[in-house]
Scaffold this motif. Structure first.
Motif, PDB file in Angstrom:
ATOM      1  N   SER A 439       0.836  -1.208   0.000  1.00  0.00           N
ATOM      2  CA  SER A 439       0.000   0.000   0.000  1.00  0.00           C
ATOM      3  C   SER A 439       0.861   1.245   0.000  1.00  0.00           C
ATOM      4  O   SER A 439       2.032   1.238   0.371  1.00  0.00           O
ATOM      5  N   ALA A 440       0.229   2.339  -0.464  1.00  0.00           N
ATOM      6  CA  ALA A 440       0.840   3.667  -0.441  1.00  0.00           C
ATOM      7  C   ALA A 440      -0.228   4.640   0.013  1.00  0.00           C
ATOM      8  O   ALA A 440      -1.420   4.468  -0.290  1.00  0.00           O
ATOM      9  N   GLY A 441       0.185   5.684   0.749  1.00  0.00           N
ATOM     10  CA  GLY A 441      -0.786   6.616   1.301  1.00  0.00           C
ATOM     11  C   GLY A 441      -0.539   8.052   0.874  1.00  0.00           C
ATOM     12  O   GLY A 441       0.550   8.421   0.438  1.00  0.00           O
ATOM     13  N   CYS A 442      -1.605   8.851   0.961  1.00  0.00           N
ATOM     14  CA  CYS A 442      -1.563  10.269   0.596  1.00  0.00           C
ATOM     15  C   CYS A 442      -2.511  11.001   1.558  1.00  0.00           C
ATOM     16  O   CYS A 442      -3.663  10.588   1.713  1.00  0.00           O
ATOM     17  N   THR A 443      -2.075  12.083   2.199  1.00  0.00           N
ATOM     18  CA  THR A 443      -2.885  12.784   3.196  1.00  0.00           C
ATOM     19  C   THR A 443      -2.950  14.277   2.870  1.00  0.00           C
ATOM     20  O   THR A 443      -1.935  14.903   2.525  1.00  0.00           O
ATOM     21  N   GLN A 444      -4.163  14.850   2.980  1.00  0.00           N
ATOM     22  CA  GLN A 444      -4.388  16.295   2.810  1.00  0.00           C
ATOM     23  C   GLN A 444      -5.096  16.826   4.062  1.00  0.00           C
ATOM     24  O   GLN A 444      -6.030  16.203   4.570  1.00  0.00           O
ATOM     25  N   THR A 445      -4.639  17.961   4.520  1.00  0.00           N
ATOM     26  CA  THR A 445      -5.264  18.623   5.679  1.00  0.00           C
ATOM     27  C   THR A 445      -5.926  19.909   5.226  1.00  0.00           C
ATOM     28  O   THR A 445      -5.297  20.731   4.540  1.00  0.00           O
ATOM     29  N   ILE A 446      -7.217  20.060   5.588  1.00  0.00           N
ATOM     30  CA  ILE A 446      -7.979  21.271   5.248  1.00  0.00           C
ATOM     31  C   ILE A 446      -8.331  21.984   6.552  1.00  0.00           C
ATOM     32  O   ILE A 446      -9.000  21.420   7.431  1.00  0.00           O
ATOM     33  N   TYR A 447      -7.839  23.208   6.674  1.00  0.00           N
ATOM     34  CA  TYR A 447      -8.132  24.025   7.848  1.00  0.00           C
ATOM     35  C   TYR A 447      -9.317  24.920   7.523  1.00  0.00           C
ATOM     36  O   TYR A 447      -9.338  25.609   6.498  1.00  0.00           O
ATOM     37  N   ILE A 448     -10.358  24.926   8.415  1.00  0.00           N
ATOM     38  CA  ILE A 448     -11.594  25.676   8.176  1.00  0.00           C
ATOM     39  C   ILE A 448     -11.554  26.958   8.994  1.00  0.00           C
ATOM     40  O   ILE A 448     -11.425  26.930  10.227  1.00  0.00           O
ATOM     41  N   ASP A 449     -11.610  28.041   8.298  1.00  0.00           N
ATOM     42  CA  ASP A 449     -11.661  29.371   8.941  1.00  0.00           C
ATOM     43  C   ASP A 449     -13.118  29.734   9.117  1.00  0.00           C
ATOM     44  O   ASP A 449     -13.785  30.200   8.192  1.00  0.00           O
ATOM     45  N   ILE A 450     -13.645  29.495  10.349  1.00  0.00           N
ATOM     46  CA  ILE A 450     -15.078  29.697  10.578  1.00  0.00           C
ATOM     47  C   ILE A 450     -15.409  31.115  11.015  1.00  0.00           C
ATOM     48  O   ILE A 450     -16.583  31.509  11.052  1.00  0.00           O
ATOM     49  N   GLY A 451     -14.419  31.908  11.327  1.00  0.00           N
ATOM     50  CA  GLY A 451     -14.709  33.289  11.745  1.00  0.00           C
ATOM     51  C   GLY A 451     -15.613  33.298  12.974  1.00  0.00           C
ATOM     52  O   GLY A 451     -15.389  32.611  13.956  1.00  0.00           O
ATOM     53  N   THR A 452     -16.709  34.062  12.887  1.00  0.00           N
ATOM     54  CA  THR A 452     -17.624  34.224  14.039  1.00  0.00           C
ATOM     55  C   THR A 452     -18.964  33.550  13.764  1.00  0.00           C
ATOM     56  O   THR A 452     -19.972  33.862  14.391  1.00  0.00           O
ATOM     57  N   GLN A 453     -18.993  32.578  12.763  1.00  0.00           N
ATOM     58  CA  GLN A 453     -20.261  31.966  12.415  1.00  0.00           C
ATOM     59  C   GLN A 453     -20.757  31.072  13.543  1.00  0.00           C
ATOM     60  O   GLN A 453     -19.990  30.511  14.312  1.00  0.00           O
ATOM     61  N   VAL A 454     -22.103  30.976  13.611  1.00  0.00           N
ATOM     62  CA  VAL A 454     -22.744  30.087  14.567  1.00  0.00           C
ATOM     63  C   VAL A 454     -22.810  28.688  13.938  1.00  0.00           C
ATOM     64  O   VAL A 454     -23.231  28.523  12.794  1.00  0.00           O
ATOM     65  N   LEU A 455     -22.341  27.656  14.671  1.00  0.00           N
ATOM     66  CA  LEU A 455     -22.340  26.299  14.184  1.00  0.00           C
ATOM     67  C   LEU A 455     -23.529  25.540  14.721  1.00  0.00           C
ATOM     68  O   LEU A 455     -23.900  25.689  15.895  1.00  0.00           O
ATOM     69  N   SER A 456     -24.139  24.725  13.846  1.00  0.00           N
ATOM     70  CA  SER A 456     -25.294  23.920  14.238  1.00  0.00           C
ATOM     71  C   SER A 456     -25.090  22.500  13.731  1.00  0.00           C
ATOM     72  O   SER A 456     -24.032  22.165  13.177  1.00  0.00           O
ATOM     73  N   GLY A 457     -26.139  21.652  13.881  1.00  0.00           N
ATOM     74  CA  GLY A 457     -26.047  20.283  13.424  1.00  0.00           C
ATOM     75  C   GLY A 457     -27.201  19.902  12.523  1.00  0.00           C
ATOM     76  O   GLY A 457     -28.285  20.486  12.603  1.00  0.00           O
ATOM     77  N   ILE A 458     -26.946  18.922  11.647  1.00  0.00           N
ATOM     78  CA  ILE A 458     -27.981  18.328  10.800  1.00  0.00           C
ATOM     79  C   ILE A 458     -27.982  16.842  11.106  1.00  0.00           C
ATOM     80  O   ILE A 458     -26.945  16.179  10.993  1.00  0.00           O
ATOM     81  N   SER A 459     -29.106  16.314  11.528  1.00  0.00           N
ATOM     82  CA  SER A 459     -29.171  14.908  11.896  1.00  0.00           C
ATOM     83  C   SER A 459     -30.508  14.326  11.478  1.00  0.00           C
ATOM     84  O   SER A 459     -31.428  15.063  11.082  1.00  0.00           O
ATOM     85  N   GLY A 460     -30.632  13.014  11.578  1.00  0.00           N
ATOM     86  CA  GLY A 460     -31.877  12.359  11.207  1.00  0.00           C
ATOM     87  C   GLY A 460     -31.729  10.854  11.260  1.00  0.00           C
ATOM     88  O   GLY A 460     -30.787  10.315  11.842  1.00  0.00           O
ATOM     89  N   GLN A 461     -32.647  10.169  10.586  1.00  0.00           N
ATOM     90  CA  GLN A 461     -32.658   8.719  10.600  1.00  0.00           C
ATOM     91  C   GLN A 461     -33.082   8.215   9.225  1.00  0.00           C
ATOM     92  O   GLN A 461     -33.941   8.818   8.556  1.00  0.00           O
ATOM     93  N   VAL A 462     -32.483   7.087   8.816  1.00  0.00           N
ATOM     94  CA  VAL A 462     -32.859   6.417   7.568  1.00  0.00           C
ATOM     95  C   VAL A 462     -33.640   5.171   7.943  1.00  0.00           C
ATOM     96  O   VAL A 462     -33.131   4.289   8.636  1.00  0.00           O
TER      97      VAL A 462
END
Length: 812
Positions: A439-462
């Motif tokens: 095997s061979a691997g490759c990794t990327q890191t994404i940094y999220i600049d959220i500023g002052t936004q309000v964070l919420s959630g999305i959830s449910g059931q299938v």
């Protein structure tokens, strides 16, 4: 007074041909002079002797004085007389053949008045050949032939001696059995001959009497030789010989045979060999056809097994892309000139065992085993570089790029993508693994600049039929259609996306295979600082497999072969099989677009290539069974192609857990079979068998980027073969998701006015791909979405009152 004679000189002597003029004008005059008289009188007299003429010239002057000279002519005669024979003559036996009776020839000559006639007779049987000769005075001669036939038409009268019965051993010559009597009226001597023909104990003697004129007569005398006793025969003793020794009677012995009548008994034999036992039957036959037999047994000893020529191929360790083809192994035997060699190959996960078995006629056998260890220590390599680490706003998170990798052995490298969403950080990892576990691997890191936004959630059931659906995939897209993240539902069907900034989103459920959505699978949500619930409802669907496995097709051939009562079970006739074979040849083999499936004895046969006949197709299913990988591939490929050609399996039916179609599967696997190594063929054999056995193929085996190509474009098939549907069809675009080009296929059962349009998720028309009249058959439209952003789009087909639409996803 003049007493002097003139002086005279004759012209030269001459040779003249018979018949030529000898007048002095032609033969010349003498020259004459006189002392007194100027005019001397000339006269001549000719005297002939045979062919000699003497001319006496006399010159006389006025005084009566005269002088003479002699000129000689030789008359040449080289021309033979002309002779004409009297007619050929037929005279009765005893009549005169003197010329006074049979005639004289007529003869003339150009010089001689008297021509002499003579003749010579030669007689053969009743024909006299009389040669006449005419001769002139100088010996020239000519001949002619007269034939005199002596007629002898009186028949001979021959009487054979009586038929006889003689005992075996008694003489049968004419001195003992008698001569015939002959009566003949013309010839003094009659020739008697005879010929014997013996069949069994009967001698048929044919007597022939022939006279000088060739007249003949025959009679038949029958002589019966009494012989009812068969010969006495004693066989040589039974023998045991070593393999390779001579079994000719010179070596194994002749029987002794005697007969009470016939000194010459005919011996013959016949050999029947079973395994190493030769049963020799000797037969003694006399002239009367009486025969006797005896048996001799010859046992051939063979306890030595064959020997491989050059020894066994050596064991080896090779890379998976360097597996050699099985070598041709030969063997010799001290007895059997034609040793049977059977080959078997057992393919393991990382080794191949090849076994050759050599067997002679006596059942002695020897084996040769080669072990090939398959080594693969090289990890895959990513085709492109790993994506760079980035910092983005929450609504600008890019979709994961599609990473591909290549491997020196495995054509289908498994790439596993993993995304870990942390606190304002996303870690994306791609791991490429080949079949050997490298095997061979490759990794990327994404940094999220959220500023002052309000964070919420999305959830449910299938839910599926009222029960939470485990492992159902739910994906979250931003309003631009970019994939932000995805998650699998837990064992109760629950899922949850946390730390979702404010904004518009799309929550998309991918229904697992075998389930039909009850609610929409795409739900638009607005996150405004509080949690949002999204529920999905599914119902299970009954999957009916209406294509048939290899054994079902084999039964069709078996019923046809057995005939009688079994014909009532036949669902595909020989003529229909021929039509299916023609369709496979036309649509799958005979194409020039790079997607030909050209497997010998499956999609074509012969040189030049042609469709497979019913008998040749039957041999695949009813012929001698082979467990080799190649034979397995051909059997399974034939069954799958017959399913598609007969309409029992659509080329767009899903046959793998990750959504590969039958078309993609056949296109990919046959190419791998024709170009791959031994292990690749093993993969092809297993998955083609799963396909006709109605077992879903594992995810990741068939690349979903494989084109959906089985039949030629725009070819209309016979509706009786079921090659194409008989109603309007709009197919799912391929590939899907796509970037930025995709194909949209549709089928028209008849010529129609067609409109094909593209709409975005809010219903705005983006593009018109088709607006024209099309002929019946399959058609393909291409949409290049280079100018459009990522997101969900819809395409709609309208044709002759038919309308249908489908969804597709553009991921950039």
């Amino acid at each position: 007074m003049d007493t002097t004679r003139p002086v005279i000189a004759c012209p030269n002597n001459k040779v003249v041909s018979c018949g030529m003029s000898i007048d002095p004008e032609f033969t010349g005059y003498p020259t004459v002079t006189d002392n007194c008289d100027e005019s001397v009188a000339l006269s001549y007299k000719d005297i002939k002797y045979d062919n000699i003429i003497r001319r006496y010239w006399t010159a006389t002057d006025n005084a009566g004085n005269s002088a003479q000279c002699v000129q000689t002519f030789i008359v040449s005669d080289a021309t033979p007389p002309t002779i004409a024979c009297p007619d050929n003559f037929v005279v009765n036996c005893g009549s005169s053949i003197d010329p006074e009776s049979t005639g004289y020839p007529t003869a003339t000559d150009n010089c001689s008045e008297n021509v002499a006639l003579s003749y010579n007779d030669i007689q053969q049987a009743n024909i006299i050949t009389r040669t006449w000769t005419a001769t002139d005075n100088v010996g020239n001669s000519a001949q002619c032939v007269q034939t005199i036939t002596i007629s002898d038409t009186s028949s001979l009268v021959i009487s054979c001696p009586g038929n006889l019965v003689v005992n075996c051993g008694s003489p049968t010559d004419p001195q003992s059995t008698g001569y015939p009597t002959v009566i003949e009226n013309c010839s003094d001597s009659t020739i008697l001959t005879y010929s014997d023909v013996q069949q069994g104990n009967i001698i048929t003697r044919t007597w022939t009497a022939t006279d000088n004129a060739g007249n003949s007569a025959q009679c038949v005398q029958t002589i019966t030789v009494l012989d009812t006793t068969p010969p006495t025969i004693a066989c040589p003793g039974n023998l045991v010989v070593s393999c390779g020794s001579s079994i000719d009677p010179e070596s194994t012995g002749y029987p002794t045979a005697t007969d009470n009548c016939n000194g010459n008994v005919t011996l013959s034999y016949n050999d029947i060999q079973q395994a190493n036992i030769i049963t020799r039957t000797w037969t003694a036959t006399d002239n009367a056809g009486n025969s006797a037999q005896c048996l001799q047994t010859i046992t051939v000893l063979d306890t030595t097994p064959p020997q491989f020529t050059g020894g066994c191929p050596p064991n080896m360790t090779v890379e998976c892309d360097a597996i050699p083809d099985p070598p041709v192994v030969t063997a010799t035997d001290n007895c059997d000139p034609d040793v049977n060699i059977a080959f078997n190959e057992l393919v393991g996960s990382n080794d191949i065992t090849r076994t050759w078995t050599a067997t002679d006629n006596a059942g002695n056998s020897a084996q040769c085993i080669q072990t090939i260890i398959i080594s693969d220590n090289t990890p895959p390599e990513f085709v492109s570089n790993c994506p760079d680490n980035i910092t983005v706003a929450p609504d600008a998170i890019p979709n994961p790029p599609i990473m591909t990798a290549i491997d020196n052995c495995d054509p289908n490298v498994d790439i596993v993508f993993d995304e870990v969403i942390g606190n304002n950080i996303i870690t994306r990892t791609w791991t490429a693994t080949d079949d050997a576990g490298n095997s061979a691997g490759c990794t990327q890191t994404i940094y999220i600049d959220i500023g002052t936004q309000v964070l919420s959630g999305i959830s449910g059931q299938v839910m599926a039929d009222g029960i939470g659906l485990y492992n159902a995939e739910v994906r979250l897209f931003n309003s631009a259609g970019n994939l932000l993240t995805d998650i699998a539902a837990d064992k109760y069907g629950y899922y949850s996306f946390s730390d979702v900034p404010e904004g518009s989103y799309m929550v998309v459920l991918t229904p697992p295979f075998g389930f039909t959505p009850v609610t929409d699978t795409l739900v638009d949500v607005m996150v405004e600082g509080y949690d949002v619930d999204v529920y999905f409802d599914l119902t299970s669907q009954v999957v009916t497999y209406w294509y048939y496995n290899w054994w079902w097709w084999k039964n069709q051939f078996t019923y046809i072969q057995r005939g009688g009562y079994y014909l009532s079970r036949v669902e595909v006739t020989p003529d229909e099989f021929e039509a299916l074979s023609q369709a496979i040849f036309d649509h799958i083999y005979d194409r020039d677009d790079g997607f030909e499936i050209q497997v010998d004895s499956v999609t074509y046969i012969g040189n030049p290539p042609r469709p497979i006949t019913f008998e040749e197709l039957s041999a695949i299913y009813l012929g001698a069974y082979s467990s080799s990988i190649d034979a397995s591939v051909k059997r399974s490929l034939s069954a799958n192609l017959l399913n598609i050609a007969s309409g029992k399996l659509s080329q767009y039916d899903i046959v793998s857990f990750d959504g590969a179609t039958a078309s993609q599967t056949l296109t990919y696997l046959t190419n791998l079979y024709l170009t791959g190594g031994s292990y690749d063929k093993y993969v092809v054999a297993v998955n083609l068998q799963r396909m006709h056995m109605r077992i879903m193929i594992s995810a990741g085996v068939i690349p979903l980027t494989t084109p959906n190509i089985v039949y030629k474009e725009n070819d209309e098939a016979d509706s009786e073969t079921g090659l194409l549907p008989n109603e309007f069809v709009l197919y799912q675009n391929m590939p899907n998701p796509f970037n930025p080009i995709t194909e949209i296929k549709f089928y028209l059962p008849r010529a129609s006015n067609v409109r094909l349009e593209i709409y975005n998720i809010i219903g705005q028309k983006i593009a018109t791909l088709v607006d024209d009249r099309y002929s019946a058959g399959n058609h393909t439209a291409i949409w290049d979405a280079s100018g459009s952003g990522s997101g969900i789009y819809f395409y709609r087909l309208e044709a002759d009152g038919f309308r249908d639409s489908k969804k597709m996803v553009l991921l950039k």
